[in-house]
Write an enzyme that holds these catalytic residues in place. Structure first.
Site, mmCIF file in Angstrom:
data_model
loop_
_atom_site.group_PDB
_atom_site.id
_atom_site.type_symbol
_atom_site.label_atom_id
_atom_site.label_comp_id
_atom_site.label_asym_id
_atom_site.label_seq_id
_atom_site.Cartn_x
_atom_site.Cartn_y
_atom_site.Cartn_z
ATOM 1 C CD GLU A 181 -13.714 6.442 -32.791
ATOM 2 O OE1 GLU A 181 -13.737 7.601 -33.226
ATOM 3 O OE2 GLU A 181 -14.616 5.986 -32.065
ATOM 4 C CE1 TYR A 238 -13.324 11.300 -30.080
ATOM 5 C CE2 TYR A 238 -12.630 10.509 -32.252
ATOM 6 C CZ TYR A 238 -13.517 10.485 -31.180
ATOM 7 O OH TYR A 238 -14.559 9.610 -31.206
ATOM 8 C CG ASP A 245 -17.789 12.154 -30.373
ATOM 9 O OD1 ASP A 245 -18.282 12.701 -29.366
ATOM 10 O OD2 ASP A 245 -18.309 11.150 -30.911
#
Ligand code: SF4
Length: 353
Positions: free
Chosen positions: A46, A129, A147
């Site tokens: 990520e 996020y 995203d």
């Protein structure tokens, strides 16, 4: 305005999960169906995927895991080694935070990533996020990270007419409403995969989309016009001079940039301020920390997210005792140089003689 999809809120998610079970992407950091994802793998991927494509990240992810199979190994690495391995992924502040975060997890949390968004948010370099993505994917918590792919799918599903970035909070809220109690981690990955492979930016393949019956943008026509965006601002061009400073014995001066700001903490060929406006050759020549500087032919061009950069290169012998390290011309590979500085090095090696 937000139009409701034709079906119940829970329907899209059930369809999405069914689709995911057949069409999920195989990604190096993703667990096999039914297996638990490794939080270290999820976190690493990520962080790498922020601003970088899946295709590019694959190679870096494999290299990082080979060098540092666990978060404890990464924490034990030197920052320069990590920055070096990160070269080409850009945004070096992420690499520094990655290393800092590994040290916190290894040193303060016994090498185990926490499982809730609130705890994850306390880690260096982990924003809302990323915390949501790790909580959902690695710990199957009902988090709703959004995203770019998910943003597009949700904006289309509900035909969100508000423009980005103002629409972001509304889209996050709508995404939360879609998140099921069961398999929230798979739901998130399914939405990501749908956005990446079916609900693509320019040509969404609505004919094969499992959500077409629920999709307000599809029903209204022109789904590719969502999410709504303001017209793009022109990128300005900044100009500056790089100083190719030689010690007269085959070495060139490199220095480390300040920790904060663009390319923070990276090694660089020293340079002037990068400013918009005309070339200031006289000023740059006068300020150059070089004896008898000469301008090399041509220039180096590079594009950052917010501006284009044009650099001309002034070469010469060093004036006084400058701060930095002397790098033999065949040893640039030993340093974590950002892409723009690699271009400067190539340009100077080709033209300095
Ligand atoms: Fe995207 Fe088309 Fe599916 Fe709507 S129907 S979610 S626009 S691919």
């Amino acid at each position: 305005m937000v139009r409701q999809p034709a079906q119940q809120m829970t329907r899209p998610s059930a369809k999405l999960l069914k689709w995911y079970d057949r069409h999920r992407r195989v990604l190096p950091w993703r667990a096999a169906p039914g297996d638990r994802a490794d939080p270290y793998h999820v976190w690493l991927s990520e962080i790498m995927l922020q601003q970088t494509t899946v295709a590019t990240v694959g190679r870096y992810f494999a290299e990082f895991l080979e060098k540092w199979p666990t978060v404890n190994d990464l924490a034990a690495a030197k920052l320069d080694e990590v920055l070096h391995a990160w070269q080409g992924l850009g945004y070096y502040a992420r690499a520094r935070n990655l290393h800092k975060c590994a040290r916190v997890v290894a040193g303060e949390l016994n090498g185990a990533f926490p499982g809730t968004e609130a705890q994850l948010l306390k880690l260096p370099g982990v924003g809302p996020y990323t915390a949501g993505a790790i909580a959902a994917i690695a710990f199957n918590r009902p988090a709703s990270p959004v995203d770019g792919n998910i943003e597009r799918v949700v904006a289309r599903l509900f035909a969100v007419d508000e423009e980005l970035p103002a629409a972001k909070s509304r889209i996050r809220e709508l995404a939360r409403g879609l998140t099921p109690k069961k398999r929230p981690g798979d739901h998130v990955q399914a939405a990501m995969d749908l956005g990446a492979t079916v609900c693509t930016p320019k040509k969404p393949a609505c004919a094969i989309c499992p959500l077409s019956a629920d999709c307000a943008a599809f029903a209204a026509g022109e789904p590719e016009t969502y999410p709504r965006k303001p017209p793009k601002a022109e990128r300005p061009t900044r100009r500056g001079y790089a100083y190719w400073i030689s010690d007269g014995n085959g070495s060139i001066l490199l220095r480390r940039r300040a920790e904060e700001g663009l390319l923070g903490g990276m090694m660089e060929v020293p340079s002037s301020i990068w400013e918009e406006g005309d070339w200031q050759s006289d000023k740059a020549l006068a300020a150059a920390p070089l004896r008898a500087p000469r301008e090399l032919p041509g220039m180096v061009r590079h594009t950052f997210t917010h501006f284009h950069l044009e650099l001309r290169v002034l070469a010469g012998r060093s004036k006084g005792k400058p701060d930095g390290v002397w790098c033999p011309v065949d040893r640039f590979g030993d340093h974590a140089l950002p892409t723009v500085m690699k271009k400067v090095v190539r340009h100077a090696l080709n033209h300095a003689g």
